[in-house]
Design a protein around this motif. Sequence first.
Motif, PDB file in Angstrom:
ATOM      1  N   ALA A 135      43.016  74.611  21.359  1.00 57.53           N
ATOM      2  CA  ALA A 135      43.632  73.832  22.446  1.00 57.53           C
ATOM      3  C   ALA A 135      44.422  72.663  21.867  1.00 57.53           C
ATOM      4  O   ALA A 135      43.891  71.875  21.079  1.00 57.53           O
ATOM      5  N   ASN A 136      45.693  72.578  22.250  1.00 54.42           N
ATOM      6  CA  ASN A 136      46.579  71.512  21.755  1.00 54.42           C
ATOM      7  C   ASN A 136      47.173  70.747  22.923  1.00 54.42           C
ATOM      8  O   ASN A 136      48.021  71.275  23.635  1.00 54.42           O
ATOM      9  N   PHE A 137      46.733  69.512  23.105  1.00 52.29           N
ATOM     10  CA  PHE A 137      47.325  68.666  24.130  1.00 52.29           C
ATOM     11  C   PHE A 137      48.306  67.704  23.477  1.00 52.29           C
ATOM     12  O   PHE A 137      48.065  67.229  22.359  1.00 52.29           O
ATOM     13  N   THR A 138      49.390  67.413  24.161  1.00 53.62           N
ATOM     14  CA  THR A 138      50.287  66.328  23.743  1.00 53.62           C
ATOM     15  C   THR A 138      50.454  65.423  24.945  1.00 53.62           C
ATOM     16  O   THR A 138      50.970  65.860  25.985  1.00 53.62           O
ATOM     17  N   VAL A 139      49.951  64.188  24.859  1.00 54.22           N
ATOM     18  CA  VAL A 139      50.010  63.307  26.030  1.00 54.22           C
ATOM     19  C   VAL A 139      50.782  62.034  25.698  1.00 54.22           C
ATOM     20  O   VAL A 139      50.892  61.635  24.533  1.00 54.22           O
ATOM     21  N   ASN A 140      51.305  61.424  26.744  1.00 53.39           N
ATOM     22  CA  ASN A 140      52.102  60.215  26.576  1.00 53.39           C
ATOM     23  C   ASN A 140      51.202  58.989  26.524  1.00 53.39           C
ATOM     24  O   ASN A 140      50.429  58.750  27.441  1.00 53.39           O
ATOM     25  N   GLY A 141      51.312  58.223  25.441  1.00 52.46           N
ATOM     26  CA  GLY A 141      50.541  56.987  25.323  1.00 52.46           C
ATOM     27  C   GLY A 141      51.421  55.776  25.560  1.00 52.46           C
ATOM     28  O   GLY A 141      52.606  55.896  25.884  1.00 52.46           O
ATOM     29  N   LEU A 142      50.822  54.599  25.439  1.00 49.94           N
ATOM     30  CA  LEU A 142      51.566  53.349  25.582  1.00 49.94           C
ATOM     31  C   LEU A 142      51.331  52.514  24.330  1.00 49.94           C
ATOM     32  O   LEU A 142      50.286  52.625  23.676  1.00 49.94           O
ATOM     33  N   ASP A 143      52.298  51.669  24.020  1.00 51.68           N
ATOM     34  CA  ASP A 143      52.224  50.828  22.831  1.00 51.68           C
ATOM     35  C   ASP A 143      51.008  49.899  22.906  1.00 51.68           C
ATOM     36  O   ASP A 143      50.840  49.152  23.866  1.00 51.68           O
ATOM     37  N   ALA A 144      50.150  49.960  21.884  1.00 52.41           N
ATOM     38  CA  ALA A 144      48.937  49.138  21.894  1.00 52.41           C
ATOM     39  C   ALA A 144      49.244  47.649  21.876  1.00 52.41           C
ATOM     40  O   ALA A 144      48.438  46.829  22.339  1.00 52.41           O
ATOM     41  N   ASP A 145      50.433  47.277  21.373  1.00 52.06           N
ATOM     42  CA  ASP A 145      50.778  45.852  21.309  1.00 52.06           C
ATOM     43  C   ASP A 145      50.961  45.246  22.692  1.00 52.06           C
ATOM     44  O   ASP A 145      50.888  44.027  22.852  1.00 52.06           O
ATOM     45  N   SER A 146      51.238  46.088  23.688  1.00 51.52           N
ATOM     46  CA  SER A 146      51.462  45.536  25.020  1.00 51.52           C
ATOM     47  C   SER A 146      50.154  45.432  25.822  1.00 51.52           C
ATOM     48  O   SER A 146      50.152  45.021  26.973  1.00 51.52           O
ATOM     49  N   TYR A 147      49.033  45.792  25.196  1.00 52.48           N
ATOM     50  CA  TYR A 147      47.741  45.652  25.879  1.00 52.48           C
ATOM     51  C   TYR A 147      47.318  44.187  25.842  1.00 52.48           C
ATOM     52  O   TYR A 147      47.428  43.538  24.802  1.00 52.48           O
ATOM     53  N   PRO A 148      46.848  43.633  26.984  1.00 55.31           N
ATOM     54  CA  PRO A 148      46.489  42.207  26.987  1.00 55.31           C
ATOM     55  C   PRO A 148      45.347  41.894  26.014  1.00 55.31           C
ATOM     56  O   PRO A 148      44.483  42.730  25.761  1.00 55.31           O
ATOM     57  N   HIS A 149      45.365  40.683  25.502  1.00 58.66           N
ATOM     58  CA  HIS A 149      44.291  40.266  24.591  1.00 58.66           C
ATOM     59  C   HIS A 149      43.047  39.886  25.375  1.00 58.66           C
ATOM     60  O   HIS A 149      43.139  39.289  26.442  1.00 58.66           O
ATOM     61  N   LEU A 150      41.888  40.215  24.845  1.00 57.86           N
ATOM     62  CA  LEU A 150      40.639  39.801  25.489  1.00 57.86           C
ATOM     63  C   LEU A 150      40.405  38.319  25.196  1.00 57.86           C
ATOM     64  O   LEU A 150      40.903  37.781  24.210  1.00 57.86           O
ATOM     65  N   PRO A 151      39.647  37.644  26.080  1.00 57.67           N
ATOM     66  CA  PRO A 151      39.363  36.229  25.844  1.00 57.67           C
ATOM     67  C   PRO A 151      38.601  36.055  24.539  1.00 57.67           C
ATOM     68  O   PRO A 151      37.845  36.939  24.127  1.00 57.67           O
ATOM     69  N   VAL A 152      38.806  34.943  23.906  1.00 54.63           N
ATOM     70  CA  VAL A 152      38.025  34.621  22.711  1.00 54.63           C
ATOM     71  C   VAL A 152      36.828  33.780  23.151  1.00 54.63           C
ATOM     72  O   VAL A 152      36.993  32.732  23.762  1.00 54.63           O
ATOM     73  N   VAL A 153      35.646  34.284  22.915  1.00 50.63           N
ATOM     74  CA  VAL A 153      34.448  33.555  23.310  1.00 50.63           C
ATOM     75  C   VAL A 153      33.742  33.101  22.039  1.00 50.63           C
ATOM     76  O   VAL A 153      33.424  33.909  21.174  1.00 50.63           O
ATOM     77  N   GLU A 154      33.534  31.791  21.908  1.00 51.40           N
ATOM     78  CA  GLU A 154      32.828  31.292  20.736  1.00 51.40           C
ATOM     79  C   GLU A 154      31.342  31.565  20.881  1.00 51.40           C
ATOM     80  O   GLU A 154      30.763  31.332  21.932  1.00 51.40           O
ATOM     81  N   SER A 155      30.756  32.049  19.821  1.00 52.60           N
ATOM     82  CA  SER A 155      29.359  32.446  19.951  1.00 52.60           C
ATOM     83  C   SER A 155      28.419  31.415  19.370  1.00 52.60           C
ATOM     84  O   SER A 155      27.271  31.694  19.096  1.00 52.60           O
ATOM     85  N   GLN A 156      28.879  30.186  19.188  1.00 53.11           N
ATOM     86  CA  GLN A 156      28.002  29.226  18.525  1.00 53.11           C
ATOM     87  C   GLN A 156      26.803  28.845  19.399  1.00 53.11           C
ATOM     88  O   GLN A 156      25.738  28.525  18.911  1.00 53.11           O
ATOM     89  N   ASN A 157      26.991  28.891  20.720  1.00 52.88           N
ATOM     90  CA  ASN A 157      25.882  28.557  21.607  1.00 52.88           C
ATOM     91  C   ASN A 157      25.208  29.790  22.203  1.00 52.88           C
ATOM     92  O   ASN A 157      24.686  29.743  23.304  1.00 52.88           O
ATOM     93  N   ALA A 158      25.236  30.888  21.464  1.00 57.66           N
ATOM     94  CA  ALA A 158      24.686  32.129  22.003  1.00 57.66           C
ATOM     95  C   ALA A 158      23.167  32.050  22.155  1.00 57.66           C
ATOM     96  O   ALA A 158      22.483  31.431  21.351  1.00 57.66           O
ATOM     97  N   ILE A 159      22.671  32.669  23.234  1.00 56.38           N
ATOM     98  CA  ILE A 159      21.222  32.867  23.340  1.00 56.38           C
ATOM     99  C   ILE A 159      20.962  34.365  23.280  1.00 56.38           C
ATOM    100  O   ILE A 159      21.878  35.173  23.444  1.00 56.38           O
ATOM    101  N   GLU A 160      19.710  34.740  23.036  1.00 57.02           N
ATOM    102  CA  GLU A 160      19.386  36.150  22.908  1.00 57.02           C
ATOM    103  C   GLU A 160      18.311  36.515  23.915  1.00 57.02           C
ATOM    104  O   GLU A 160      17.379  35.737  24.148  1.00 57.02           O
ATOM    105  N   ILE A 161      18.446  37.711  24.522  1.00 58.72           N
ATOM    106  CA  ILE A 161      17.484  38.145  25.526  1.00 58.72           C
ATOM    107  C   ILE A 161      17.327  39.660  25.388  1.00 58.72           C
ATOM    108  O   ILE A 161      18.308  40.369  25.178  1.00 58.72           O
ATOM    109  N   PRO A 162      16.091  40.184  25.462  1.00 61.68           N
ATOM    110  CA  PRO A 162      15.925  41.641  25.339  1.00 61.68           C
ATOM    111  C   PRO A 162      16.593  42.365  26.518  1.00 61.68           C
ATOM    112  O   PRO A 162      16.565  41.870  27.646  1.00 61.68           O
ATOM    113  N   GLY A 163      17.160  43.535  26.235  1.00 63.94           N
ATOM    114  CA  GLY A 163      17.900  44.294  27.247  1.00 63.94           C
ATOM    115  C   GLY A 163      17.095  44.576  28.499  1.00 63.94           C
ATOM    116  O   GLY A 163      17.593  44.426  29.624  1.00 63.94           O
ATOM    117  N   HIS A 164      15.824  44.952  28.346  1.00 67.29           N
ATOM    118  CA  HIS A 164      15.047  45.323  29.535  1.00 67.29           C
ATOM    119  C   HIS A 164      14.748  44.103  30.407  1.00 67.29           C
ATOM    120  O   HIS A 164      14.633  44.214  31.618  1.00 67.29           O
TER     121      HIS A 164
END
Lengths: 376, 376
Positions: B110-139
């Motif tokens: 199976a061979n698909f050829t699909v149209n993508g978009l330039d990754a440079d035009s994807y918005p940047h995610l916020p930068v979050v400083e982790s210096q004050n991070a706390i930790e909590i178990p997932g459950h």
Amino acid sequence: MKLTLNRSEFMQELQTVQRAISTKTTIPILTGVKITLTEQGLTLTGSNADISIETFLSADNEKAQMNIEQTGAIVLQARFFSEIVRRLPESTLTLEVLENNQVAITSGKANFTVNGLDADSYPHLPVVESQNAIEIPGHILNKIVSETVFAVSQHESRPILTGVHFVLEDQKLLAVATDSHRLSQRVIPLDSGDTTFNIVIPGKSLTELSRSLTDEEEAIQISIMDNQVLFQTKTMKFYSRLLEGTYPDTNRLIPSSFNTEIEFSVPELLQAIERASLLSHEGRNNIVRLAISEEAVVLYGNSPEIGKVEEDLNFASVTGDPLEISFNPDYMKAALRAFGDTSIVIRFISAIRPFTLEPTESKGNFIQLITPVRTN
Amino acid sequence: MKLTLNRSEFMQELQTVQRAISTKTTIPILTGVKITLTEQGLTLTGSNADISIETFLSADNEKAQMNIEQTGAIVLQARFFSEIVRRLPESTLTLEVLENNQVAITSGKANFTVNGLDADSYPHLPVVESQNAIEIPGHILNKIVSETVFAVSQHESRPILTGVHFVLEDQKLLAVATDSHRLSQRVIPLDSGDTTFNIVIPGKSLTELSRSLTDEEEAIQISIMDNQVLFQTKTMKFYSRLLEGTYPDTNRLIPSSFNTEIEFSVPELLQAIERASLLSHEGRNNIVRLAISEEAVVLYGNSPEIGKVEEDLNFASVTGDPLEISFNPDYMKAALRAFGDTSIVIRFISAIRPFTLEPTESKGNFIQLITPVRTN
């Protein structure tokens, strides 16, 4: 009427008749389930414009734990009543008709009092004479329905095509459905004595019937009247209206000579079609293209916005002329699913003529037809 | 970019980032998933106005069977791309960025050829400083979310109430949600050093976060910036915007002296409430009535059209004044489900004052509040 019985057995009967009960009917009493209690047992009835279902729970049935204190009849709003029964706390419940058609439903400490309707005002079901009944095993009936019903028309513009055409003659039962773009036809031998019929049953009725036939082993009696068919088991009667009018002559649609033949494994072809249809579904025409040559068999799908796919198909054998043909992949998917895990032969005349699909092992008892899409 | 990798591992990552991708966004590139390949591994990013999710699949992960031929980045329409990947025939797939942002997706034949978009035009995610991070178990995080998030407001008339209020101070994390008709508040001890915060996280973000945290054992790092919170595991970053504004002072809503107390088993009470609400749902007001006296505790529900239900409730103990009180059974059902299979004490002041629900064993760390409905 006063009765105590097993809750889960009762729930099962309720669920069966509910298939025939619509909440959207314009006749209020048809939103209800009719409950009739005699010394012999409990009859539940549900009905809409197209189908009616009647179930019978015998007083002798030990699982039902029935204790009949007073016979009688009542109609209760079906959706609520079954919600209530489903949530009762104990394994049995007691139903008692009080004054003014009020009904007490009791189980453990929970006491419901709900408003019923007079059972005398419930419409009578059609009387179907069973003198010309034929018998067919449940799993055979289910199979013939599932192999044809998907091909009925979903549009009311030609109402007769929304049903499956059943013809019983010469000890053979033929079922055929078509929406004029594709067709599916199944023939089974059936020991039917002198009985013959030629009827069209609404596709929706058949789908509900299949869902109601849970015991695959049980024999189903089929009886026919002017405008009704009755499917009967030991504990259930399933009535459907018939579609009026003459079903088109589908025999002349099925071609008999071909120029290209190719044999596929159904699961493999189905997966490839599913991949190709991912893209065709986005295009305006929803078509895929199959190119058959001596070297290769290739399936193409594309959508201008998303992209394209091409896939070299595996096949068991190919003979005849090279061919390029386009078709709606949804018709192909439905056809392949009806065949199940087997291998099939697809036979083509040309790119603009309907092509046939048959199980490789078939002796003419199961055939499908798909009309291609002209692309130029 | 050119990469071969295991299909099911890739599919899992795709499904995770898809939680953040909406098909209804007005920013076309946000319907896409951003794929970034470095020598270290593969990063997928999905985002909408409220949340962003970034997953990382390490090149060292053996299960991922990664073969990196050329690093790079591209954006692909997420829904299609994952449909395609899901239906590919083999256990691995190859992604290759061609010219003009076209992407070849290959697996077996199976061979698909699909149209993508330039990754440079994807918005940047916020930068979050982790210096004050706390930790909590997932459950623990999942539990605190499920115990509160159901009580957030579904209406945008007071946007701040559509979120859960989290307050971290004095080594305790408090979470509270209210839609002004009911409230749920949970407090857990948390070893958080000097870190404190006071934030409101949208309820929808928390629901998606819970669904994304599949490994119950894993520790979650929580970092906060002005208007963003970041939940981080070893392989995933989950960003949510914060709600702006001041959360109301909910402390003063919780009463501390009562006139009637009653103790119930949660599953038993829940079932009775479900039965009573069958009828109340049909009435105009959707209320059930609870009558507490020395002799009995009775729950009543009714709908003029359908009928009524009354049920003597089992209870563990009752003290204080007799009381009749009416409330919305849906609030009660949600509250009881949050408690799970335990026993609770419900404390009342009067028929017109909010009542509290707490686990019998609780030491003030889990409390819910429901406002009754005045019936006269």
